[in-house]
Design a protein around this motif. Structure first.
Motif, short mmCIF file in Angstrom:
data_model
loop_
_atom_site.label_atom_id
_atom_site.label_comp_id
_atom_site.label_asym_id
_atom_site.label_seq_id
_atom_site.Cartn_x
_atom_site.Cartn_y
_atom_site.Cartn_z
N SER A 15 -68.22 11.12 25.67
CA SER A 15 -69.40 10.36 26.08
C SER A 15 -69.67 9.20 25.11
O SER A 15 -70.27 8.20 25.48
CB SER A 15 -70.64 11.25 26.11
OG SER A 15 -70.36 12.46 26.72
N HIS A 31 -65.10 10.46 15.69
CA HIS A 31 -64.31 9.94 16.82
C HIS A 31 -63.30 8.89 16.33
O HIS A 31 -62.17 8.87 16.78
CB HIS A 31 -65.22 9.27 17.86
CG HIS A 31 -66.17 10.18 18.58
ND1 HIS A 31 -67.53 10.01 18.55
CD2 HIS A 31 -65.95 11.26 19.37
CE1 HIS A 31 -68.11 10.93 19.30
NE2 HIS A 31 -67.19 11.71 19.80
N LYS A 81 -75.37 15.48 30.48
CA LYS A 81 -76.48 15.42 29.52
C LYS A 81 -77.11 14.03 29.49
O LYS A 81 -76.46 13.04 29.86
CB LYS A 81 -75.97 15.82 28.14
CG LYS A 81 -74.84 14.96 27.62
CD LYS A 81 -74.26 15.56 26.35
CE LYS A 81 -73.05 14.76 25.88
NZ LYS A 81 -72.34 15.37 24.80
N ARG A 115 -57.98 15.63 21.94
CA ARG A 115 -59.32 16.13 21.64
C ARG A 115 -59.45 16.32 20.14
O ARG A 115 -58.45 16.54 19.44
CB ARG A 115 -59.55 17.49 22.33
CG ARG A 115 -59.45 17.48 23.82
CD ARG A 115 -60.57 16.76 24.51
NE ARG A 115 -61.87 17.41 24.35
CZ ARG A 115 -63.01 16.92 24.86
NH1 ARG A 115 -62.99 15.78 25.53
NH2 ARG A 115 -64.13 17.56 24.70
N GLY A 116 -60.66 16.28 19.66
CA GLY A 116 -60.90 16.58 18.25
C GLY A 116 -61.41 18.01 18.16
O GLY A 116 -62.25 18.42 18.95
N ARG A 138 -63.37 20.43 15.69
CA ARG A 138 -64.10 20.45 14.42
C ARG A 138 -64.10 21.82 13.79
O ARG A 138 -63.77 22.00 12.65
CB ARG A 138 -65.54 19.98 14.64
CG ARG A 138 -65.64 18.52 14.89
CD ARG A 138 -66.94 18.12 15.49
NE ARG A 138 -67.01 18.55 16.88
CZ ARG A 138 -67.91 18.13 17.74
NH1 ARG A 138 -68.84 17.31 17.35
NH2 ARG A 138 -67.89 18.55 19.00
N PRO A 151 -60.18 16.60 12.42
CA PRO A 151 -60.65 15.41 11.69
C PRO A 151 -60.58 15.65 10.19
O PRO A 151 -60.42 16.80 9.74
CB PRO A 151 -62.11 15.29 12.14
CG PRO A 151 -62.53 16.69 12.40
CD PRO A 151 -61.30 17.40 12.93
N TYR A 208 -65.80 14.78 8.15
CA TYR A 208 -66.41 14.58 9.47
C TYR A 208 -66.46 15.86 10.30
O TYR A 208 -66.85 15.83 11.46
CB TYR A 208 -65.64 13.51 10.25
CG TYR A 208 -65.50 12.21 9.51
CD1 TYR A 208 -66.61 11.63 8.89
CD2 TYR A 208 -64.28 11.56 9.40
CE1 TYR A 208 -66.49 10.45 8.18
CE2 TYR A 208 -64.15 10.38 8.70
CZ TYR A 208 -65.26 9.83 8.10
OH TYR A 208 -65.14 8.65 7.41
N LEU A 255 -69.78 16.67 11.94
CA LEU A 255 -70.48 15.52 12.52
C LEU A 255 -70.46 15.55 14.04
O LEU A 255 -69.44 15.86 14.64
CB LEU A 255 -69.72 14.27 12.05
CG LEU A 255 -70.43 12.94 12.04
CD1 LEU A 255 -71.72 13.04 11.27
CD2 LEU A 255 -69.51 11.90 11.38
P1 ADP Z 1 -68.81 14.78 24.89
O1 ADP Z 1 -70.27 14.58 24.79
O2 ADP Z 1 -68.16 14.01 25.98
O3 ADP Z 1 -68.34 16.21 24.74
P2 ADP Z 1 -68.34 14.38 22.22
O4 ADP Z 1 -68.52 13.11 21.53
O5 ADP Z 1 -69.27 15.46 21.91
O6 ADP Z 1 -68.28 14.02 23.69
O7 ADP Z 1 -66.89 14.98 21.99
C1 ADP Z 1 -65.76 14.51 22.63
C2 ADP Z 1 -64.55 14.79 21.80
O8 ADP Z 1 -64.72 14.23 20.51
C3 ADP Z 1 -64.31 16.29 21.59
O9 ADP Z 1 -62.93 16.51 21.57
C4 ADP Z 1 -64.92 16.52 20.26
O10 ADP Z 1 -64.38 17.66 19.63
C5 ADP Z 1 -64.53 15.24 19.55
N1 ADP Z 1 -65.39 15.01 18.40
C6 ADP Z 1 -66.70 14.75 18.38
N2 ADP Z 1 -67.15 14.62 17.10
C7 ADP Z 1 -66.06 14.83 16.31
C8 ADP Z 1 -65.85 14.88 14.91
N3 ADP Z 1 -66.85 14.73 14.05
N4 ADP Z 1 -64.61 15.13 14.47
C9 ADP Z 1 -63.61 15.34 15.35
N5 ADP Z 1 -63.72 15.33 16.66
C10 ADP Z 1 -64.93 15.08 17.15
#
Ligand code: ADP
Length: 165
Positions: free
Chosen positions: A9, A17, A41, A87-88, A90, A119, A123, A126
């Motif tokens: 998002s 990110h 959301k 995908r990330g 955490r 990450p 981070y 985060l």
């Molecule tokens: P959404 O709201 O679409 O789920 P997010 O921004 O929450 O989007 O997360 C989307 C992707 O980014 C997921 O794979 C999430 O794990 C990754 N992500 C978000 N924040 C971090 C971070 N601090 N470190 C690594 N990956 C992250």
């Protein structure tokens, strides 16, 4: 050429990110960073603002294209020729959701693979929602988000605090 997609998002994009996008861009010739237009959301920023912030934050990373999408990720992936989703991950708490999504997406699009990246530890805790909460209460988020995002957060929350000014 393998095309990868990194969907989120991005409300707003954080340094977490950026970290994942930078790592992924080194692994693929083309990485499409995909901004989910209408997540379930509530979002703070408009789609246009979220896309702008992603573009500004990733402008120095080679091999990245920023697009927005709506509907099913697998349909978007097929349209742009992406066969890998990045995908990330955490913490363990991310795992269950990520695993479920990956399994469902693969049912809908056989051969579509998920690559999870970790990450940098700074981070690892985060999230966009934590950043918004801190910024809303006047906290300093400059080490959590790229500079253009930090500026927009300050603008947005000061405008909300002083409506009509
Ligand atoms: P959404 O709201 O679409 O789920 P997010 O921004 O929450 O989007 O997360 C989307 C992707 O980014 C997921 O794979 C999430 O794990 C990754 N992500 C978000 N924040 C971090 C971070 N601090 N470190 C690594 N990956 C992250």
């Amino acid at each position: 050429m393998t095309v990868a997609v990194l969907p989120a998002s991005f409300d707003p994009i954080t340094c977490g990110h950026v970290d994942i996008a930078t790592r992924a861009a080194k692994l693929f010739e083309r990485l499409v960073v995909a901004v989910f237009a209408h997540p379930k959301k509530n979002v703070l920023f408009s789609l246009e603002d979220r896309v702008d912030m992603v573009r500004e934050s990733l402008k120095d990373v080679e091999g990245i294209e920023v697009l927005s999408f709506d509907g099913l990720l697998v349909d978007f992936a097929r349209r742009i020729g992406a066969t890998v989703e990045v995908r990330g991950l955490r913490a363990v708490s991310d795992f269950e959701y990520e695993y479920q999504q990956a399994a469902l997406n693969r049912q809908m699009f056989p051969g579509f693979e998920v690559l999870s990246l970790f990450p940098s530890t700074e981070y690892a805790f985060l999230s966009s929602s934590i950043v918004k909460e801190i910024a809303e209460h006047g906290g300093d988020v400059s080490h959590m988000v790229p500079a253009p995002v930090a500026r927009r957060l300050v603008e947005t929350f000061s405008a909300q605090a002083a409506p009509g000014r």
